[in-house]
Design an enzyme around this catalytic site. Structure first.
Site, mmCIF file in Angstrom:
data_model
loop_
_atom_site.group_PDB
_atom_site.id
_atom_site.type_symbol
_atom_site.label_atom_id
_atom_site.label_comp_id
_atom_site.label_asym_id
_atom_site.label_seq_id
_atom_site.Cartn_x
_atom_site.Cartn_y
_atom_site.Cartn_z
ATOM 1 N N SER A 77 52.702 31.167 34.173
ATOM 2 C CA SER A 77 51.003 31.952 34.196
ATOM 3 C C SER A 77 50.159 31.292 33.624
ATOM 4 O O SER A 77 50.220 30.115 33.424
ATOM 5 C CB SER A 77 51.414 33.373 33.303
ATOM 6 O OG SER A 77 51.524 32.766 32.091
ATOM 7 N N LYS A 78 48.887 31.788 33.866
ATOM 8 C CA LYS A 78 47.633 31.283 33.595
ATOM 9 C C LYS A 78 47.728 30.719 32.017
ATOM 10 O O LYS A 78 47.351 29.750 31.619
ATOM 11 C CB LYS A 78 46.476 32.186 33.709
ATOM 12 C CG LYS A 78 46.064 32.222 35.164
ATOM 13 C CD LYS A 78 44.779 33.183 35.324
ATOM 14 C CE LYS A 78 44.613 33.748 36.554
ATOM 15 N NZ LYS A 78 43.181 34.537 36.777
ATOM 16 N N ARG A 79 48.319 31.809 31.348
ATOM 17 C CA ARG A 79 48.444 31.575 30.020
ATOM 18 C C ARG A 79 49.706 30.627 29.529
ATOM 19 O O ARG A 79 49.863 30.329 28.144
ATOM 20 C CB ARG A 79 48.489 32.813 29.129
ATOM 21 C CG ARG A 79 47.319 33.553 29.379
ATOM 22 C CD ARG A 79 47.138 34.952 28.467
ATOM 23 N NE ARG A 79 46.135 35.788 29.142
ATOM 24 C CZ ARG A 79 46.042 36.507 29.827
ATOM 25 N NH1 ARG A 79 47.054 36.895 30.800
ATOM 26 N NH2 ARG A 79 44.987 37.327 30.277
ATOM 27 N N SER A 109 41.657 37.156 39.784
ATOM 28 C CA SER A 109 40.844 37.574 39.037
ATOM 29 C C SER A 109 40.342 36.302 38.374
ATOM 30 O O SER A 109 41.090 35.220 38.236
ATOM 31 C CB SER A 109 41.593 38.162 37.727
ATOM 32 O OG SER A 109 40.777 38.291 36.698
ATOM 33 N N THR A 124 39.336 34.939 35.819
ATOM 34 C CA THR A 124 39.685 34.697 34.450
ATOM 35 C C THR A 124 40.283 33.314 34.217
ATOM 36 O O THR A 124 40.598 33.031 32.747
ATOM 37 C CB THR A 124 40.344 35.863 33.743
ATOM 38 O OG1 THR A 124 41.573 35.984 34.446
ATOM 39 C CG2 THR A 124 39.468 37.200 33.926
#
Length: 462
Positions: free
Chosen positions: A245-247, A12, A14
């Site tokens: 994770s991305k976050r 994704s 994002t």
């Protein structure tokens, strides 16, 4: 499985391509290549509010850097809306999907009432058509979502390629929204249509998707589409034991490129981060393809180990052709406004055994092109008044020799003999003057990589 093997990676846009997705891409790519199949890149950009062109470009750059070539794609979901709408219309006509007019406030109230009764918070199917059921009147001005008619009874079971047999009861999941009010499909619906249309046979992905799999299997079956085989790989944990994770805690793949890691090392390390082939720690891309048949994937989370990655990277730096390595180091030097010359391959050859990234190698190379300043402690310790005459004598002797390693070595020996010194007594201060540190490779090899003018100027800067 009689169909041609086709795998995919579907990030994704994002945010950046992070390490977990890169590892999944690697496994999917290696599996397809092992079986003579095909690998597809799909960009799942239906989260319109958060998807960005910058993220898409970073994903494509990461795939290129890692060398994960794809046979189809990139395919963008937002360019396939007409296809999704056609399938939705088919499902509505066949009764496997329906319109739901619940407002967000009604859904909140529904869940709150379920929590008060101690029940699992699931959609109560109030808008699902059933024989003899009286549906609520359609409210004005409320754009509907489309929900999937998930089976109300029975189990969903699949033989996971990583975790073995997994069973989830249909009573644990509800009627999934498959199209939002704005007509954009949701993830679990779009991914099924995509995998169906693209004839995907094997889906490797992170085990956070396990809870999505029953919905997807049920949608596959409702569409009469062939099921792919699923393999859910465990997460990668950071140094703190929490999921990368991305976050949270993750670093982009391209950041590792910028920080001096080689794609061969990253592939090698990522492959071993959840998969094994005997006790092999270091292997080529070709060996990975030969060995990766989908077995020997770990069921347990993998722990990211920065020191291990650096060790692997150091191995590949040592093995790399010096000219090719110099190109990477030159890129690092340009970031420091340093333009390298024809000496750089030789500098890389001399110092690469000491380096675990091209950034560290560039640190050494920069000393040949830019001024250096030794620490006061090193100068005080190694540049005593007693040794200064010997350093000056060396400068004078080197001014008249042929500028190559053999002649320089002979000149050093002559000065040592004349001054009555052992090599360390002279070499340490000379290294401090030349490169700002007492620890370097062989002194004659280091000197030969300088221009005579620069070397003599530094030796005389006592």
């Amino acid at each position: 499985m009689t169909r041609k093997v086709r795998t995919r990676i579907a990030p994704s846009p994002t945010g950046f391509l992070h390490l977990g997705t890169a590892r999944t891409a690697l496994y999917s790519w290696a599996y397809a290549r092992h079986h003579g199949g095909e690998f597809v890149l799909r960009i799942e950009d239906t989260d319109v509010a958060r998807s960005t062109q910058e993220s898409t470009e970073q994903i494509l750059a990461s795939m290129q850097w890692l060398g994960l070539d794809y046979d189809e794609g990139p395919v963008y979901q937002m360019q396939r809306l007409d296809r999704y709408h056609a399938v939705i219309a088919q499902m509505l006509a066949e009764g496997t999907a329906y319109h739901c007019y619940c407002t967000p406030a009604e859904l909140d109230a529904m869940r709150e009432a379920q929590r008060e009764r101690g029940e699992k918070t699931l959609y109560d199917r109030r808008w699902r058509p059933e024989p003899g059921k009286q549906l609520p009147p359609v409210p004005e001005g409320v754009p509907p979502v489309v929900r999937f008619c998930n089976p109300v009874d029975g189990d969903v079971t699949w033989d996971d390629l990583v975790k073995g047999e997994i069973t989830i009861n249909n009573r644990e999941i509800d009627d999934l929204i498959i199209q939002r009010p704005d007509g954009v499909p949701t993830y679990n619906f779009a991914v099924v249509v995509d995998d169906w249309d693209m004839a995907i046979t094997h889906v490797f992905r992170g085990d956070e998707h396990i809870n999505n799999t029953p919905w997807q299997i049920n949608i596959f079956r409702a569409l009469g589409a062939p099921l792919p085989l699923f393999g859910h790989v465990p997460v990668i944990l950071g140094d703190d034991g929490q999921k990368l994770s991305k976050r949270r805690g993750a670093v982009s793949v391209t950041a590792y490129e910028e920080n001096g890691y080689l794609p061969e090392a990253m592939l090698n390390y990522l492959a071993r981060l959840g998969w094994s082939h005997g006790d092999e720690e270091l292997f080529t891309r070709e060996q990975l393809v030969q060995w990766f048949d989908g077995t020997h994937l770990s069921k347990s989370p993998a722990q990211w180990d920065a020191a291990k990655l650096s060790w692997v990277n150091a191995h590949y730096i040592k093995q790399m052709d010096d000219t090719a390595l110099a190109e990477l180091v030159a890129t690092q030097l340009k970031k420091r406004d340093i333009v390298a010359d024809e000496r750089l391959p030789g500098i890389c050859a001399l110092f690469k055994d000491r380096c675990d990234t091209t950034v560290v190698l560039a640190d050494w190379a920069a000393r040949f092109y830019a001024d250096v300043t030794a620490s006061e402690a090193d100068r005080n310790h190694h540049l005593s008044d007693a040794i200064r005459p010997a350093v000056a004598a060396l400068a004078d002797r080197l001014a008249g020799v042929d500028w190559d390693k053999a002649a320089i070595a002979a000149g050093i020996k002559e000065v040592l003999a004349a001054q009555g010194l052992k090599m360390p007594a002279l070499a340490m201060p000379v290294r401090v003057l030349l490169l700002g540190t007492p620890q370097t490779p062989s002194l004659d090899a280091v000197l030969a990589l300088f221009s005579r003018e620069t070397a003599l100027a530094r030796l005389r800067a006592l």
